[in-house]
Write an enzyme that holds these catalytic residues in place. Structure first.
Site, short mmCIF file in Angstrom:
data_model
loop_
_atom_site.label_atom_id
_atom_site.label_comp_id
_atom_site.label_asym_id
_atom_site.label_seq_id
_atom_site.Cartn_x
_atom_site.Cartn_y
_atom_site.Cartn_z
N ILE A 88 49.16 -18.36 13.08
CA ILE A 88 48.76 -17.44 13.67
C ILE A 88 49.14 -17.16 15.32
O ILE A 88 49.19 -15.32 15.96
CB ILE A 88 47.32 -18.46 14.59
CG1 ILE A 88 46.25 -18.26 13.07
CG2 ILE A 88 46.10 -17.81 15.20
CD1 ILE A 88 45.74 -17.08 12.10
N GLY A 89 49.73 -18.17 16.06
CA GLY A 89 50.04 -18.05 17.58
C GLY A 89 51.62 -17.34 17.50
O GLY A 89 52.11 -16.31 18.98
N LYS B 8 32.23 -18.74 10.46
CA LYS B 8 33.31 -18.15 10.40
C LYS B 8 33.55 -20.61 10.02
O LYS B 8 33.79 -21.04 8.93
CB LYS B 8 34.69 -18.85 10.83
CG LYS B 8 35.86 -19.20 10.56
CD LYS B 8 36.76 -17.92 10.41
CE LYS B 8 37.92 -17.87 9.30
NZ LYS B 8 38.86 -18.62 10.26
N ASN C 22 37.43 -25.96 2.94
CA ASN C 22 38.64 -26.26 2.97
C ASN C 22 38.56 -27.82 2.57
O ASN C 22 39.63 -28.49 1.49
CB ASN C 22 38.27 -25.81 4.45
CG ASN C 22 38.97 -24.69 5.03
OD1 ASN C 22 38.58 -24.34 4.74
ND2 ASN C 22 39.99 -24.46 5.83
N SER D 242 43.78 -23.61 4.26
CA SER D 242 44.64 -23.88 4.52
C SER D 242 44.62 -25.85 4.96
O SER D 242 45.34 -26.43 4.93
CB SER D 242 44.80 -23.59 6.65
OG SER D 242 42.88 -23.68 6.64
N1 LIG Z 1 47.06 -19.59 9.84
C1 LIG Z 1 46.05 -18.99 9.35
O1 LIG Z 1 46.09 -18.05 9.01
C2 LIG Z 1 44.72 -19.39 9.94
C3 LIG Z 1 44.69 -20.54 11.05
N2 LIG Z 1 43.32 -20.29 11.63
C4 LIG Z 1 43.45 -21.77 12.76
O2 LIG Z 1 44.13 -21.53 14.05
C5 LIG Z 1 44.75 -22.52 14.35
C6 LIG Z 1 46.43 -22.69 14.25
O3 LIG Z 1 46.31 -22.62 12.93
P1 LIG Z 1 47.90 -22.18 12.30
O4 LIG Z 1 48.45 -21.45 13.13
O5 LIG Z 1 48.34 -22.16 11.18
O6 LIG Z 1 49.09 -23.91 12.40
P2 LIG Z 1 50.78 -24.06 12.94
O7 LIG Z 1 50.06 -25.50 12.15
O8 LIG Z 1 51.07 -22.69 11.88
O9 LIG Z 1 51.00 -23.25 14.06
C7 LIG Z 1 50.78 -24.20 15.01
C8 LIG Z 1 52.02 -24.41 15.83
O10 LIG Z 1 51.59 -25.26 17.17
C9 LIG Z 1 53.20 -25.98 17.27
N3 LIG Z 1 52.98 -26.70 18.03
C10 LIG Z 1 51.87 -27.74 18.27
N4 LIG Z 1 52.22 -28.97 19.26
C11 LIG Z 1 52.52 -28.13 20.07
C12 LIG Z 1 53.55 -28.82 21.37
N5 LIG Z 1 53.12 -29.58 21.97
N6 LIG Z 1 54.32 -27.45 21.71
C13 LIG Z 1 55.02 -27.35 20.96
N7 LIG Z 1 54.65 -26.29 19.80
C14 LIG Z 1 53.09 -26.64 19.67
C15 LIG Z 1 53.53 -26.58 15.99
O11 LIG Z 1 54.30 -27.21 15.68
P3 LIG Z 1 54.99 -28.21 14.77
O12 LIG Z 1 55.16 -27.32 13.47
O13 LIG Z 1 56.05 -28.80 14.92
O14 LIG Z 1 53.75 -29.34 14.48
C16 LIG Z 1 52.96 -24.57 14.94
O15 LIG Z 1 54.99 -24.07 15.29
C17 LIG Z 1 44.57 -23.57 13.46
O16 LIG Z 1 43.35 -24.20 13.96
C18 LIG Z 1 44.51 -22.93 11.91
O17 LIG Z 1 42.88 -23.43 11.61
C19 LIG Z 1 42.14 -19.55 11.70
C20 LIG Z 1 42.56 -18.71 10.60
C21 LIG Z 1 43.94 -18.34 10.09
C1 LIG Z 2 40.45 -19.35 3.21
C2 LIG Z 2 39.85 -19.76 4.43
C3 LIG Z 2 38.55 -18.30 4.64
C4 LIG Z 2 38.68 -20.56 4.43
O1 LIG Z 2 37.03 -20.91 4.26
C5 LIG Z 2 40.00 -20.07 6.04
O2 LIG Z 2 40.28 -19.59 7.18
C6 LIG Z 2 41.38 -21.33 5.52
O3 LIG Z 2 42.03 -21.75 4.64
O4 LIG Z 2 41.59 -22.30 6.63
#
Ligand SMILES: NC(=O)C1=CN([C@@H]2O[C@H](COP(=O)(O)OP(=O)(O)OC[C@H]3O[C@@H](n4cnc5c(N)ncnc54)[C@H](OP(=O)(O)O)[C@@H]3O)[C@@H](O)[C@H]2O)C=CC1
Ligand SMILES: CC(C)(CO)C(=O)C(=O)O
Length: 328
Positions: free
Chosen positions: A11-12, A205, A213, A274
């Site tokens: 996401i980031g 959500k 999940n 996820s």
């Molecule tokens: N991916 C998706 O499609 C969706 C995600 N979300 C929510 O968004 C949030 C983020 O998820 P997502 O992007 O999938 O997660 P990811 O694990 O892909 O990304 C998180 C990133 O943060 C990094 N990180 C964590 N701690 C540190 C630190 N101290 N210093 C530097 N980097 C750090 C991780 O590194 P490392 O891998 O080394 O731990 C990783 O690269 C979650 O709460 C998720 O539930 C919501 C909707 C959809």
């Molecule tokens: C797919 C969905 C929408 C599940 O409810 C999701 O947000 C996840 O995978 O964390």
């Protein structure tokens, strides 16, 4: 506008790549490991709509190199927040806004919520109140994240679908800081509505994440399969109704009926949540933010959570056995 995305994973990384390509904010990211090295070497690569674009971004491992920011976007998993507080602190000055992009119940939930629980810290997401103390809830702009995104390889982000990141102040105010950030996100091709009731959107959500999940992690099933099976659909529905009673006792308005929300989840199709993906990859699972925190809200509001308790016990056991969970 100085913006740092802390935790530029799926996401980031997506948000950062979009902002970097648009080019109108002074953007930095904090990342680590092979992902950081790949971004430094080859840029942050984004595949969207079948096309790859390379975004050149300032990427560091130590946030203190960046100094105080106007906005810090926290885009790591919920359980990674508390361990990172010491690294986040140097980015925060008097006027810094912090955007929280985690799924689940946010640690700041009871800031400016009004009512008897105003100011309550939630142990499931903020053990000992350390996040509240370090970041300060007055900095927070809440967010509900809708895009589905994956990290395919270090430095390579693949957008699956969706562009909406709803934003909202805990107070409900349409603040200048929220609208200014939303403008930049819209310029970058994202949808960023500023909501007056972000908590209600968080619950809708959360409804899906709370139930689908852990059930998907326990059963290895996709969303479509859980909904198609009458028995697992009934478990999800029971969890959602328990959550609805908790939310409503906190003043939340559920604007869609539970069965429409269930149908919506099933329509996503043969998709692994996820939490199931994290289990399969041996990564820490977001059990406390998605499920444990709802159980805690049940205790705080005096609402029973028998089905949530059962599923929580089972998914925690499974995750502990697989090395994907340690209690906060
Ligand atoms: N991916 C998706 O499609 C969706 C995600 N979300 C929510 O968004 C949030 C983020 O998820 P997502 O992007 O999938 O997660 P990811 O694990 O892909 O990304 C998180 C990133 O943060 C990094 N990180 C964590 N701690 C540190 C630190 N101290 N210093 C530097 N980097 C750090 C991780 O590194 P490392 O891998 O080394 O731990 C990783 O690269 C979650 O709460 C998720 O539930 C919501 C909707 C959809
Ligand atoms: C797919 C969905 C929408 C599940 O409810 C999701 O947000 C996840 O995978 O964390």
């Amino acid at each position: 506008m100085r913006v740092t995305v802390f935790g530029a994973g799926a996401i980031g990384g997506y948000l950062a790549a979009k902002l970097a390509i648009a080019g109108s904010v002074d953007l930095s990211i904090v990342a680590r490991g092979a992902h950081l090295e790949a971004i430094k070497a080859d840029g942050l690569r984004l595949i969207e709509g079948g096309k790859e674009t390379v975004a050149r971004v300032r990427a560091v491992s130590r946030a203190e190199e960046l100094g105080v920011q106007d906005y810090v976007v926290l885009a790591m998993k919920a359980h990674s927040l508390a361990p990172a507080l010491g690294e986040i602190a140097p980015l925060l000055g008097e006027g810094t806004a912090v955007v929280t992009m985690q799924n689940g119940v946010p640690w700041w939930y009871f800031h400016k919520a009004g009512g008897a629980l105003e100011g309550t810290r939630l142990d499931a997401v903020d053990p000992g109140g350390a996040i509240w103390q370090c970041i300060g809830p007055e900095r927070v702009i809440g967010s509900v994240v809708y895009p589905a995104v994956e990290v395919d390889a270090p430095g390579l982000i693949r957008h699956v679908e969706g562009t909406r990141f709803s934003l909202g102040e805990p107070s409900g105010e349409k603040s200048e800081r929220a609208t200014a950030l939303a403008r930049e996100m819209v310029k970058a091709g994202l949808q960023a509505p500023v909501r007056e009731d972000v908590r209600s959107e968080i619950w809708v959500k959360l409804w899906g994440n709370l139930s689908f999940n852990p059930i998907s992690a326990l059963t290895g099933s996709t969303l479509a399969a859980i909904v198609a099976d009458e028995a697992t659909r009934a478990v999800a529905r029971a969890m959602m109704l328990e959550a609805q009673a908790i939310g409503e006792s906190l003043g939340v308005r559920f604007l869609i009926p539970v069965d429409r929300r269930i149908k919506g989840a099933g329509d996503v199709g043969e998709h692994k949540t996820s939490m199931l993906q994290d289990l399969e990859r041996g990564r820490p699972m977001e059990i406390d933010a998605l499920v444990g925190a709802v159980r805690e809200l049940g205790r705080l509001t005096g609402q029973p959570t028998p089905t949530i308790d059962t599923v929580l016990a089972l998914v925690r056991r499974l995750a502990t056995e697989r090395g994907c969970y340690s209690p906060s």
